[in-house]
Design a protein around this motif. Structure first.
Motif, mmCIF file in Angstrom:
data_model
loop_
_atom_site.group_PDB
_atom_site.id
_atom_site.type_symbol
_atom_site.label_atom_id
_atom_site.label_comp_id
_atom_site.label_asym_id
_atom_site.label_seq_id
_atom_site.Cartn_x
_atom_site.Cartn_y
_atom_site.Cartn_z
ATOM 1 N N PRO A 222 6.028 7.433 24.227
ATOM 2 C CA PRO A 222 5.944 7.524 22.505
ATOM 3 C C PRO A 222 5.111 8.746 22.137
ATOM 4 O O PRO A 222 5.477 9.441 21.214
ATOM 5 N N THR A 223 3.996 8.728 22.887
ATOM 6 C CA THR A 223 2.924 9.929 22.617
ATOM 7 C C THR A 223 3.418 11.161 22.995
ATOM 8 O O THR A 223 2.874 12.149 22.439
ATOM 9 N N ASP A 224 4.307 11.399 24.023
ATOM 10 C CA ASP A 224 4.790 12.525 24.356
ATOM 11 C C ASP A 224 5.942 12.969 23.134
ATOM 12 O O ASP A 224 5.743 14.153 22.792
ATOM 13 N N LEU A 225 6.579 12.070 22.805
ATOM 14 C CA LEU A 225 7.641 12.450 21.992
ATOM 15 C C LEU A 225 6.993 12.748 20.540
ATOM 16 O O LEU A 225 7.430 13.755 19.688
ATOM 17 N N ALA A 226 5.885 12.178 20.110
ATOM 18 C CA ALA A 226 5.030 12.690 18.836
ATOM 19 C C ALA A 226 4.808 14.033 18.795
ATOM 20 O O ALA A 226 4.523 14.538 17.780
ATOM 21 N N LEU A 227 4.704 14.756 20.194
ATOM 22 C CA LEU A 227 4.206 16.062 20.230
ATOM 23 C C LEU A 227 5.626 16.806 19.483
ATOM 24 O O LEU A 227 5.336 18.149 18.969
ATOM 25 N N ILE A 228 6.708 16.686 19.497
ATOM 26 C CA ILE A 228 7.724 17.131 18.781
ATOM 27 C C ILE A 228 8.403 16.835 17.639
ATOM 28 O O ILE A 228 8.968 17.189 16.854
#
Ligand code: HEM
Length: 269
Positions: A222-228
């Motif tokens: 979830p934190t990775d996708l928050a970047l896009i």
């Protein structure tokens, strides 16, 4: 760097390749060790950080966020035994630097001079509390809270997150599963390319919320996708997906800064 540190570096390099362990290399878990040892820093109280090597002690050693890092520390014990003069704090951070470089990443600025808090008389209050490292289940505002507390800005956050181009998640450590890229032992900007160009949907499984690509082989937290999903992070992700050199330069600067947070150098080196 003085020759004695170069000697430690070459001994770290020599143990990186490991058949039968994950994707055959200890580099990713050494980078995670260096990051978690350093990422407890709080600029307001000037506590935490790599200096002191406090991950040897509770409650930091038993922080669920550090699950699996006992293995990384154990893999470094033979290097420590051979070079007993080096502090654990210098050894763990140097292992992260060595791994980035050995896996094809940029040269990371690093200086020795960290010392280890003595085990004798150590109290829980001498050790950073649990909860300072990021929680992968959360979103952009949590990421900012954690990294701003260390003294980083949005560009640093995105650059540092690019380390997920390496390694993988383990169900018996974080509960998450799988690698972010097809080249988890080669430093590159693949993480950003995957974030931008692949399609990410919720993985249907009996585990924590994570995302998968159409093949089901790659993953994002979830934190990775928050970047896009975040309007300020996204253009930086897009830039690094196109411009590998910009990512390498920014990563080197931010990772070097991370490993140095709160370090008090007492003696002349
Ligand atoms: C929002 C920030 C971050 C979150 C929530 C996060 C979360 C995670 C999680 C859940 C794992 C899997 C652990 C496991 O199951 O073994 C992981 C692995 C990893 N992380 Fe992060 N991370 C973050 C930032 C970073 C940063 C800043 C770095 C380094 C600069 C980093 C480097 C790594 C590496 C190399 C691995 C792979 C470890 C292995 O293969 O054993 N991460 N991270």
């Amino acid at each position: 760097m003085a020759n004695k540190y170069e000697a430690v570096k070459s001994d770290i390099k020599a143990i990186l390749k490991k058949d039968g362990y994950d994707d055959g290399n200890l580099g990713p878990v050494f980078i995670r060790l260096a990051w978690h040892a350093s990422g407890t820093y709080d600029k307001h109280t000037k506590t935490g950080g790599s200096d002191g090597a406090t991950m040897r002690f509770a409650p930091e050693s038993s922080d669920p966020a550090n699950a699996g890092l006992d293995k990384a520390r154990a893999f470094l014990e033979p290097v420590k035994a051979k070079h007993s003069w080096i502090s654990y704090a210098d050894l763990w951070t140097l292992a992260g630097v060595t791994a980035v470089e050995a896996l094809g990443g940029p040269t990371i600025p690093w200086a020795p001079g960290r010392s280890d808090k003595p085990a004798k008389g150590i109290k829980a209050s001498d050790v950073p509390p649990n909860g300072r490292l990021p929680d992968a289940a959360q979103g952009a505002s949590h990421i900012r809270d954690v990294f701003y507390r260390m003294g980083f800005d949005d560009r640093d956050i995105v650059a540092l997150s690019g380390a997920h181009t390496l390694g993988r998640c383990h169900t018996d450590r974080s509960g998450f599963s799988g690698p972010w890229t097809y080249s988890p032992t080669k430093f590159s900007n693949q993480y950003f390319i995957q974030l931008v160009n692949n399609t990410w949907t919720v993985k249907k499984w009996d585990g924590p919320l994570q995302y998968e690509d159409p093949t089901g082989e790659l993953m994002m937290l979830p934190t990775d996708l928050a970047l896009i999903q975040d309007a300020k992070f996204k253009p930086i992700v897009e830039k690094y997906a196109k411009d590998r050199a910009a990512f390498y330069a920014d990563f080197a600067k931010a990772f070097g800064k991370l490993l140095d947070l709160g370090v008090k150098r007492q003696a002349k080196i």
